[in-house]
Design a protein around this motif. Structure first.
Motif, PDB file in Angstrom:
ATOM      1  N   LYS A 157       0.847  -1.192   0.000  1.00 59.45           N
ATOM      2  CA  LYS A 157       0.000   0.000   0.000  1.00 59.45           C
ATOM      3  C   LYS A 157       0.886   1.246   0.000  1.00 59.45           C
ATOM      4  N   THR A 158       0.387   2.309  -0.603  1.00 61.57           N
ATOM      5  CA  THR A 158       1.177   3.533  -0.709  1.00 61.57           C
ATOM      6  C   THR A 158       0.342   4.753  -0.347  1.00 61.57           C
ATOM      7  N   GLY A 159       1.002   5.883  -0.242  1.00 65.83           N
ATOM      8  CA  GLY A 159       0.330   7.149  -0.001  1.00 65.83           C
ATOM      9  C   GLY A 159       1.332   8.279  -0.006  1.00 65.83           C
ATOM     10  N   LEU A 160       0.819   9.487   0.187  1.00 65.20           N
ATOM     11  CA  LEU A 160       1.654  10.688   0.146  1.00 65.20           C
ATOM     12  C   LEU A 160       1.478  11.499   1.410  1.00 65.20           C
ATOM     13  N   ASN A 161       2.567  12.110   1.838  1.00 66.52           N
ATOM     14  CA  ASN A 161       2.512  13.152   2.863  1.00 66.52           C
ATOM     15  C   ASN A 161       3.094  14.403   2.227  1.00 66.52           C
ATOM     16  N   ALA A 162       2.296  15.455   2.093  1.00 63.64           N
ATOM     17  CA  ALA A 162       2.722  16.652   1.356  1.00 63.64           C
ATOM     18  C   ALA A 162       2.903  17.838   2.282  1.00 63.64           C
ATOM     19  N   GLU A 163       3.999  18.546   2.108  1.00 65.03           N
ATOM     20  CA  GLU A 163       4.231  19.822   2.789  1.00 65.03           C
ATOM     21  C   GLU A 163       3.416  20.887   2.047  1.00 65.03           C
ATOM     22  N   HIS A 164       2.760  21.778   2.788  1.00 68.65           N
ATOM     23  CA  HIS A 164       1.686  22.586   2.203  1.00 68.65           C
ATOM     24  C   HIS A 164       2.127  23.917   1.608  1.00 68.65           C
ATOM     25  N   SER A 165       3.310  24.422   1.974  1.00 71.55           N
ATOM     26  CA  SER A 165       3.613  25.803   1.606  1.00 71.55           C
ATOM     27  C   SER A 165       3.840  25.992   0.112  1.00 71.55           C
ATOM     28  N   TRP A 166       4.350  24.972  -0.574  1.00 74.48           N
ATOM     29  CA  TRP A 166       4.711  25.142  -1.987  1.00 74.48           C
ATOM     30  C   TRP A 166       3.538  24.939  -2.931  1.00 74.48           C
ATOM     31  N   ALA A 167       2.478  24.249  -2.490  1.00 73.97           N
ATOM     32  CA  ALA A 167       1.349  23.973  -3.378  1.00 73.97           C
ATOM     33  C   ALA A 167       0.155  23.516  -2.556  1.00 73.97           C
ATOM     34  N   ASP A 168      -1.011  23.603  -3.168  1.00 71.06           N
ATOM     35  CA  ASP A 168      -2.239  23.151  -2.523  1.00 71.06           C
ATOM     36  C   ASP A 168      -2.561  21.715  -2.929  1.00 71.06           C
ATOM     37  N   ALA A 169      -3.530  21.143  -2.256  1.00 71.39           N
ATOM     38  CA  ALA A 169      -3.848  19.725  -2.436  1.00 71.39           C
ATOM     39  C   ALA A 169      -4.165  19.333  -3.880  1.00 71.39           C
ATOM     40  N   PRO A 170      -4.873  20.134  -4.668  1.00 70.07           N
ATOM     41  CA  PRO A 170      -5.178  19.705  -6.040  1.00 70.07           C
ATOM     42  C   PRO A 170      -3.936  19.423  -6.884  1.00 70.07           C
ATOM     43  N   ILE A 171      -2.834  20.123  -6.615  1.00 68.69           N
ATOM     44  CA  ILE A 171      -1.596  19.874  -7.362  1.00 68.69           C
ATOM     45  C   ILE A 171      -1.079  18.483  -7.048  1.00 68.69           C
ATOM     46  N   VAL A 172      -1.025  18.166  -5.756  1.00 70.57           N
ATOM     47  CA  VAL A 172      -0.529  16.862  -5.324  1.00 70.57           C
ATOM     48  C   VAL A 172      -1.490  15.756  -5.771  1.00 70.57           C
ATOM     49  N   ALA A 173      -2.798  16.026  -5.686  1.00 73.00           N
ATOM     50  CA  ALA A 173      -3.788  15.030  -6.098  1.00 73.00           C
ATOM     51  C   ALA A 173      -3.668  14.729  -7.592  1.00 73.00           C
ATOM     52  N   HIS A 174      -3.437  15.758  -8.399  1.00 71.71           N
ATOM     53  CA  HIS A 174      -3.271  15.583  -9.843  1.00 71.71           C
ATOM     54  C   HIS A 174      -2.069  14.673 -10.121  1.00 71.71           C
ATOM     55  N   LEU A 175      -0.978  14.943  -9.447  1.00 71.91           N
ATOM     56  CA  LEU A 175       0.229  14.124  -9.590  1.00 71.91           C
ATOM     57  C   LEU A 175      -0.042  12.680  -9.202  1.00 71.91           C
ATOM     58  N   TRP A 176      -0.692  12.471  -8.046  1.00 66.68           N
ATOM     59  CA  TRP A 176      -0.876  11.123  -7.527  1.00 66.68           C
ATOM     60  C   TRP A 176      -1.858  10.323  -8.375  1.00 66.68           C
ATOM     61  N   GLU A 177      -2.894  10.977  -8.909  1.00 62.32           N
ATOM     62  CA  GLU A 177      -3.810  10.287  -9.822  1.00 62.32           C
ATOM     63  C   GLU A 177      -3.055   9.753 -11.036  1.00 62.32           C
ATOM     64  N   TYR A 178      -2.182  10.577 -11.578  1.00 61.78           N
ATOM     65  CA  TYR A 178      -1.414  10.168 -12.754  1.00 61.78           C
ATOM     66  C   TYR A 178      -0.488   8.999 -12.417  1.00 61.78           C
ATOM     67  N   VAL A 179       0.151   9.067 -11.250  1.00 60.71           N
ATOM     68  CA  VAL A 179       1.054   7.998 -10.828  1.00 60.71           C
ATOM     69  C   VAL A 179       0.299   6.681 -10.689  1.00 60.71           C
ATOM     70  N   LEU A 180      -0.846   6.702 -10.008  1.00 56.20           N
ATOM     71  CA  LEU A 180      -1.608   5.477  -9.779  1.00 56.20           C
ATOM     72  C   LEU A 180      -2.125   4.887 -11.085  1.00 56.20           C
TER      73      LEU A 180
END
Length: 473
Positions: A157-180
């Motif tokens: 199983k995998t997941g992400l922990n994102a630091e918030h100052s450089w970007a908001d959640a939709p940026i990280v979510a977009h990346l992770w959707e593509y990865v999966l």
């Protein structure tokens, strides 16, 4: 490989540093740090080669050096002690070289020895543990200053922990959707479960990072870990998968799904606490260059009027009329926020200017002092075309979550998946006797069912769900 960011600290302030490229990862496993090169002879490693290199890290029997295992706790505790320790112990020599290696890596990877996911006889409870683990881990096995950490558990199983100052959640979510989607539908695995591709057996081994951490620094690591662990242990986290209905049923009622959910949260909070509170909903402002977020203040006069009417048992037609008025008001506020006409970023700019000029503003002091006891955000499902959730429900995501903003408040993140599912992450603090994430989750469930029963002409199967929701409470 990618643009990358790192939150780097000084004694006075944190700064976001940006490097144009990096050709390696920083990997943490069983208390050791490694540099994993992702290129060889100018080409990107194949998935099979990456697996081969990670296996070398897993098979490495060497123990952590003194102070290395829990070093990451420095990034999880108070910032000033980390800044002082950084200046004193990581400013030169082997420690500086190893710290630079972590901070200039493309991203951070944790090979976690725990197993996570929906498991056993308590799938809901295991989802709670899964989400809580991704939020903070053991407080020393993530590098919280990195732009994001990829966490890979022992059972895959995998997941992400994102630091918030450089970007908001939709940026990280977009990346992770593509990865999966790429991992599942394009790269794939062979019959034996290995990644596809060939191996160059002469690849250089992953480089073990070296540290020389003196006892004084080890003491600071211990102190930072105590601070971080106290914060982490106080987080009460609950994942609520809601599959009784989704945006398909809501849209048939000619109602915005987001407005519907926000009104349900207002109703749930009122039932939970017997009052209303200042409510934060994040809205993207990406219509503008470098736009981040604006606030939708979801608790309005219209939403309060509706909730009070429903709670006091007023006529259903009257409640329906108030409900639609509240939804229309919410949609209006959301449009204003998206197009740069919200109020909170404007207020923040006035606050910054007042501090710069040294001007005390009673208005700003009062308006910015009230806590956001209900902080909410929708995690967007942006690349729906990548997933067939009807035929492959195993690819349904729980979305993401965050901790509460106020000590006596709730944090609620939700993701609308396909036509028939909404997943919620609910957080609060154990130290507050007035909040309970599971109880609030049950209130959310009941509120969603009650609202659909109010506005839907088709009452079929709603009453069954409502009876179960009342039992949960």
């Amino acid at each position: 490989m990618c643009d990358l960011h790192i939150t780097k600290i000084s004694l006075f302030l944190d700064t976001v540093q940006h490097w144009q490229d990096s050709d390696y990862l920083a990997v943490y496993h069983r208390g050791r740090y490694f540099r994993l090169w992702m290129y060889n002879a100018g080409r990107l490693l194949s998935p099979r080669e990456i697996e081969y290199q990670i296996q070398k890290i897993l098979d490495d029997p060497s123990p952590p050096s003194p102070g290395e295992e829990k070093l990451g706790a420095l990034t999880a505790g108070d910032r000033v002690p980390w800044a002082k320790a950084r200046k004193e112990f990581f400013g030169s020599g082997v420690n500086k070289r190893s710290l630079d290696c972590i901070e200039k890596s493309a991203f951070f990877v944790t090979l976690d020895d725990d197993k996570q996911g929906m498991m056993g006889d308590d799938p809901d409870g295991s989802l709670d543990h899964y989400a809580k683990s991704l939020l903070h881990g053991k407080c020393y096995d993530r590098w919280f200053d990195k732009s994001f950490s990829v966490v890979i558990y022992k059972n895959g199983k995998t997941g992400l922990n994102a630091e918030h100052s450089w970007a908001d959640a939709p940026i990280v979510a977009h990346l992770w959707e593509y990865v999966l989607a790429t991992d599942s539908f394009q790269l794939g695995y062979n019959e034996e479960g290995h990644c596809k591709g060939d191996i160059n057996p002469n690849l250089p081994k992953p480089q073990r990072l070296s540290w020389d951490i003196p006892p004084q620094c080890q003491e600071q690591i211990t102190q930072s870990l105590m601070v971080a662990k106290a914060l982490a242990d106080d987080v009460d986290f609950h994942v609520l998968p809601f599959s009784d209905f989704g945006k398909g049923r809501i849209k048939k009622c000619k109602i915005s799904p987001d407005a519907f959910i926000q009104l349900a949260l207002q109703l749930a909070y009122y039932r939970d606490r017997g009052m209303f509170c200042l409510t934060y909903e994040a809205s993207m402002t990406r219509l503008f260059r470098e736009g981040r977020t604006e606030t939708v203040r979801s608790c309005t006069s219209e939403s309060c009027a509706f909730v009070k009417a429903l709670a006091s048992g007023e006529d259903a037609d009257h409640c329906r009329r108030l409900f639609r008025l509240a939804c229309e008001k919410h949609q209006h506020l959301y449009r204003l926020a998206m197009t740069g006409s919200g109020i909170d970023r404007h207020l923040f700019c006035l606050y910054v200017v007042s501090k710069y000029l040294g001007v005390e503003s009673p208005f700003l002091k009062e308006v910015l002092s009230e806590p956001w006891r209900l902080s909410t955000s929708q995690t967007p499902f942006q690349q729906a075309e990548l997933f067939d959730l009807v035929n492959h429900p195993e690819y349904i995501s729980c979305g993401g979550g965050f901790g509460p903003v106020a000590d006596d408040g709730y944090g609620v993140a939700y993701i609308i998946l396909g036509e028939n599912m909404i997943n919620f992450h609910v957080s609060c603090k154990h130290s507050c006797t007035q909040t309970d994430s599971h109880k609030f989750g049950a209130h959310i469930r009941r509120a969603l069912l009650d609202l659909l029963a109010l506005v839907s002409p088709d009452q079929k199967d709603i009453n069954v769900g409502n009876s179960q929701a009342k039992k949960d409470l």
